[in-house]
Scaffold this active site. Sequence first.
Site, short mmCIF file in Angstrom:
data_model
loop_
_atom_site.label_atom_id
_atom_site.label_comp_id
_atom_site.label_asym_id
_atom_site.label_seq_id
_atom_site.Cartn_x
_atom_site.Cartn_y
_atom_site.Cartn_z
N LYS A 50 0.84 -1.21 0.00
CA LYS A 50 0.00 0.00 0.00
C LYS A 50 0.87 1.26 0.00
O LYS A 50 0.66 2.18 -0.79
CB LYS A 50 -0.95 -0.01 1.21
CG LYS A 50 -2.05 -1.06 1.09
CD LYS A 50 -2.85 -1.25 2.39
CE LYS A 50 -3.84 -2.41 2.22
NZ LYS A 50 -4.62 -2.72 3.43
N GLN A 94 -4.33 -1.18 9.73
CA GLN A 94 -4.35 -2.52 9.15
C GLN A 94 -4.91 -3.52 10.15
O GLN A 94 -4.50 -3.56 11.31
CB GLN A 94 -2.93 -2.92 8.71
CG GLN A 94 -2.86 -4.24 7.98
CD GLN A 94 -3.51 -4.21 6.58
OE1 GLN A 94 -3.67 -3.14 5.98
NE2 GLN A 94 -3.87 -5.37 6.08
N ASP A 117 -10.73 3.35 4.23
CA ASP A 117 -11.12 1.94 4.26
C ASP A 117 -12.64 1.78 4.20
O ASP A 117 -13.14 0.68 3.93
CB ASP A 117 -10.64 1.32 5.59
CG ASP A 117 -9.47 0.37 5.44
OD1 ASP A 117 -9.32 -0.21 4.34
OD2 ASP A 117 -8.74 0.19 6.42
#
Length: 285
Positions: A50, A94, A117
Site C-alpha cells: 500500500k 491494518q 477503508d
Amino acid sequence: MSVQLLDGKAVARATLQSLRSRIDALSRKPGIAVVRVGEDPASKVYVGRKTARAGKLGFRHEEVHLDASVSQAELEAVVDTLNADDGIDGILVQLPLPAGLDSTAILDRIDAAKDVDGFHPNNAGHLSQGRSRFVPCTPAGVMRILDHYGIDLEGKRAVVVGRSNIVGRPMAMLLEQANCTVTVAHSRTRNLPDLLADAEVVVAAIGRPNFVEGGWVRPGAVVVDVGINRIEDGSLVGDVDTSSASERAAAITPVPGGVGPMTIAMLMANTVTAAEQRLGLSGEG
Ligand code: GUN
C-alpha cells in the site's frame, strides 16, 4: 467454452492511470497514513504494498509501525494525531490488530472524512442506504472488475460467501444495489452447495483455502475469489478451487492477480477522493 480470466492487475493499472489527472489537479499531494501494529507477516506485506503504491503515485505516505504491546490509549492517541494532521487525507489501520486491542473502538475513532477503508459506521451506514461515501476497497474493487468486463448483474442471483465488515457485508450491499438478488452465506450456512447450484454470480470471501469446490459452481457462473491463503507448500491459493471451478465457470478471477491488486487501487482512489473533498473539490466518493 473456455473460462474467461478476469485480470485484476489490468483493471488496477487502468484504475491507477485514471487517477493521474485527478492527482495533478490537486493543490498539494494527497496524504495517506497506514498504521500497523505488531508483526503479522501478511499485514507487513500488504502494508508495504500500500505505501509503495502511494509512493509511486507521488503521495505523501507514512507507515506508523507500533509494537504489539501498544496500549489502546496509545493507539487511540496515534489516530487522534493523524486525524488532526491537515496533510493526511486517508488513515488506514491494518487489521487484524493483536489480541487485547479493541479494533471497533479504533476504527470508530478515525475521522470519517479520512476513513479511506470505509469501515467507520458513518460510511458503512451511508453505503447501506445506497448513498455511499467511502466504500471498502476490496468489494469496491470487485465491482470495478465486473464493470470493466461488462458483466451484466441485472436481476442475477448472487451468493456472497462470507459476512465480514471488510468484504462480505459491503459486497452484498453493492451487488444488491446493482440489482442482483443476493444471498449471504457464512460458516454456519447449511447446504452451501445447494445455494451455489443456483448462483449466477459467486463471491468467495471466507478465508479458507480452496473452500469452494468446482463441482459446486453452476455452469456459466461468474466466480470472484477474494481469498488469499498461503498453504503448506508456500504457494498462494484463493477460497475457490480455481482449476476445477474453471471447468464450469464462464469467468473467474485468478489468485494472485485477481482481486488483490484492486484492493490497493481502490485505496488509492479513495485517498484521492478524500483529498479532493478535504481541499474543497467535489471528489468522487
Ligand atoms: N486487512 C485485510 N484487508 C484489509 C483492508 O482492506 N483494510 C484494513 N485496514 N485491514 C485489512
